[in-house]
Motif scaffolding. Structure first.
Motif, mmCIF file in Angstrom:
data_model
loop_
_atom_site.group_PDB
_atom_site.id
_atom_site.type_symbol
_atom_site.label_atom_id
_atom_site.label_comp_id
_atom_site.label_asym_id
_atom_site.label_seq_id
_atom_site.Cartn_x
_atom_site.Cartn_y
_atom_site.Cartn_z
ATOM 1 N N SER A 123 -2.983 -6.523 -7.470
ATOM 2 C CA SER A 123 -4.346 -6.937 -7.787
ATOM 3 C C SER A 123 -4.498 -7.342 -9.248
ATOM 4 C CB SER A 123 -5.328 -5.807 -7.455
ATOM 5 O OG SER A 123 -5.415 -5.622 -6.058
ATOM 6 N N GLN A 166 -8.693 -8.220 -7.779
ATOM 7 C CA GLN A 166 -9.030 -6.968 -7.109
ATOM 8 C C GLN A 166 -9.359 -7.163 -5.638
ATOM 9 O OE1 GLN A 166 -8.767 -3.901 -8.210
ATOM 10 N NE2 GLN A 166 -9.553 -3.026 -6.289
ATOM 11 N N SER A 201 -8.768 0.724 2.229
ATOM 12 C CA SER A 201 -9.252 0.588 0.856
ATOM 13 C C SER A 201 -10.578 1.329 0.691
ATOM 14 C CB SER A 201 -9.446 -0.880 0.499
ATOM 15 O OG SER A 201 -10.566 -1.424 1.185
ATOM 16 N N SER A 216 -6.659 -5.770 -3.125
ATOM 17 C CA SER A 216 -6.690 -4.343 -2.768
ATOM 18 C C SER A 216 -7.899 -4.005 -1.920
ATOM 19 C CB SER A 216 -6.696 -3.487 -4.037
ATOM 20 O OG SER A 216 -5.478 -3.589 -4.737
ATOM 21 N N ASP A 268 -0.500 -1.819 -4.714
ATOM 22 C CA ASP A 268 -1.728 -2.603 -4.623
ATOM 23 C C ASP A 268 -2.384 -2.839 -5.980
ATOM 24 O OD1 ASP A 268 -1.361 -2.898 -1.948
ATOM 25 O OD2 ASP A 268 -2.945 -1.494 -1.336
ATOM 26 N N PRO A 269 -2.484 -1.816 -6.850
ATOM 27 C CA PRO A 269 -3.081 -2.077 -8.170
ATOM 28 C C PRO A 269 -2.299 -3.112 -8.978
ATOM 29 C CG PRO A 269 -3.068 0.273 -7.721
ATOM 30 C CD PRO A 269 -2.245 -0.373 -6.650
ATOM 31 N N THR A 282 0.830 -1.201 0.000
ATOM 32 C CA THR A 282 0.000 0.000 0.000
ATOM 33 C C THR A 282 0.867 1.255 0.000
ATOM 34 O OG1 THR A 282 -1.809 -1.138 1.135
ATOM 35 C CG2 THR A 282 -1.795 1.265 1.233
#
Length: 333
Positions: A222, A227, A236, A230, A218-219, A213
């Motif tokens: 994921s 997904q 989030s 994340s 995170d993206p 993070t």
């Protein structure tokens, strides 16, 4: 003849003593199980788990990723007077119904419940599931619960979930996708939500989540693992949206069963809920009940002590003391 009569008398007395010893031994075994049931009362069955249950289910879930676990998905099942609400089991992230519910599903079926266990959050055939965006998975669960209610004729269901399946995803369904009616709680489709190691308020994933993070990764993570990764991190958008309106919905009974040894949803206290208006919450740390229980995030669904706590949460009027059997990390028991 007298000698033979004396011999037969001694033999009968020996047999009587052995019968008494055996009866006492059997009684001692019964007490050792910690049932606390009065003489003559029916003894609830205990979960049939062992240290091989989790590995066997993992293999089965790999070979048959879309199959229901034993005891689940009997669409001809009709709820009984004793257990009027079907139980819907929701697996965790990167798992499927078969490998998460190999102990609890047949156990609840044996107790007399109608049990259902959907796979969600991934296309059919995928080995790992519950990887999709949490609101998308919540809509899948909404459709599945509606199907269960139509098939069984029941008014409500009870949800029992592991990790994501006991945390953010069913909570999203309850709030945003028709699981509850805040203005008219008597119309709720869900009576209770019981979470085993649920991801309720985000996780640091033992520091890994904090690292990804803070680095803005995170993206990227994921994009590889789904997904849902994340969505379940501390802070989030999903967690922020859920927490903005409080933890609970009116008319729902919530139970959290957590373990201090959780290495996935960390800190484990992030699993606990605070009751809002019209709701009840029971937060349980399993080591407070069974101090020597060594289950962690993965094995808690194969922990017979946790299964007995689920039984009590589903039917609190007939709750029984937990036997506190051996439970190991990874393997359960």
């Amino acid at each position: 003849m007298a000698d033979r009569s004396v011999s037969r008398g001694r033999s009968n007395r020996r047999r009587g003593r052995w019968a008494a010893v055996c009866a006492g031994f059997a009684l001692a075994l019964g007490v050792g199980q910690g049932t606390g049931v009065a003489a003559g009362a029916p003894v609830p069955p205990v979960p049939r788990g062992n240290i091989l249950s989790a590995p066997v289910a993992l293999v089965g879930g790999t070979v048959h990723p879309d199959a229901p676990p034993a005891g689940a998905d009997d669409w001809n099942c009709r709820p009984s007077h004793e257990h009027p609400r079907p139980v819907v089991l929701l697996h965790g992230t990167f798992a499927n119904a078969y490998d998460d519910w190999g102990v609890l599903s047949p156990y609840l079926k044996q107790l007399g419940y109608c049990v259902f266990a959907p796979n969600y959050g991934a296309p059919p055939g995928s080995r790992i599931k519950a990887t999709a965006h949490v609101p998308d998975s919540a809509r899948e669960i909404a459709g599945y619960v509606d199907r269960v209610l139509r098939a069984t004729g029941a008014h409500q269901v009870d949800l029992v979930g592991h990790s994501q399946g006991g945390g953010v995803t069913p909570r999203w369904y309850l709030r945003f996708d028709g699981g509850t009616d805040s203005a008219h709680p008597e119309r709720n489709k869900v009576h209770s939500l019981i979470g085993l190691a649920p991801s309720n308020h985000g996780t640091t994933a033992s520091g890994l989540g904090t690292l990804t993070t803070r680095l803005g990764l995170d993206p990227a993570v994921s994009a590889v693992v789904g997904q849902a990764y994340s969505d379940q991190m501390v802070g989030s958008e999903v967690n922020t949206e859920l927490d903005r309106g409080g933890d609970t919905q009116p008319g729902v009974d919530y139970t959290v069963i957590a373990t201090r040894l959780d290495e996935v949803v960390t800190p484990y206290t992030h699993q606990f809920l605070t009751a809002g208006p019209g709701a009840t919450v029971k937060n349980i740390t399993i080591q407070d009940i069974c101090p020597r229980d060594l289950s962690e995030h993965l094995s808690i669904v194969y922990d017979s002590n946790a299964a007995q706590l689920v039984r009590n949460a589903l039917d609190p009027a007939h709750a029984q003391p937990v036997g506190c059997g051996l439970a190991l990390p990874v393997l359960g028991g």
